[in-house]
Design an enzyme around this catalytic site. Sequence first.
Site, PDB file in Angstrom:
ATOM      1  CB  CYS A  74      19.007  -7.438 -75.507  1.00 16.48           C
ATOM      2  SG  CYS A  74      19.623  -7.669 -77.192  1.00 16.48           S
ATOM      3  CB  CYS A 201      25.319 -11.745 -78.054  1.00 13.46           C
ATOM      4  SG  CYS A 201      24.600 -11.587 -76.397  1.00 13.46           S
TER       5      CYS A 201
END
Length: 219
Positions: A74, A201
């Site tokens: 991530c 993101c």
Amino acid sequence: MNLEFFKIQSQGNDYLFFDLRNKAIPEDLGKLSKKISDRHFGVGADGIVLILDDTKSNAFMRIFNADGSEAKMCGSALMSSTQYLANDLNKNKITINTNSGKKTGYVSKDHFVTVNMGQPEFNKNELTIGSFTGNVVQIGNPHFVTFLPDLEENLAKEYGPQIEANKNFPGGINIEFAKIISRKLIEIQIWERGSGATLACGTGSCAAVFAGISKGSLD
């Protein structure tokens, strides 16, 4: 077991962090993430991040999505972990091990965070899913990037679940609905595997830009 945690967001992509270096790791982390990430009955987050001991890096980072599934990488969590560890260890260069390999992050004197997410891989074979045609980009985790002339409101919320559940992605996938503004600027809507529609993101932003460059649409 009582656990201390703190919350960090990166462009609105928010996670609950547990610094468990030299501490016991609780059982059933997926269940913990699902419970505590709930925005109505929990604390509320896109997931949880564990900062653990590692013999070859400053720390090991594990990420669990809001639905309890574990993610390999991530970008937002990597940037946030870099900032936290840089402050904690009084260093400007941080190495963090992950389930997708070792990553390096840097924090400048004015607290600007830069991370190296590794080399993306681009699948040039286009896929058409419903009315969307796109490519898969691997950058620690998988992304389906589709370029559109316009982005309708709530596009990711409406179509993200359908694309993620497609038979081409048995393990699920992150999705970026992208619009090219100029050769140096794009707009994206995001659907994250395991967390749903999110405000940002890190890996998805890199995947969308990389796909645009590969297609010759971006510098």
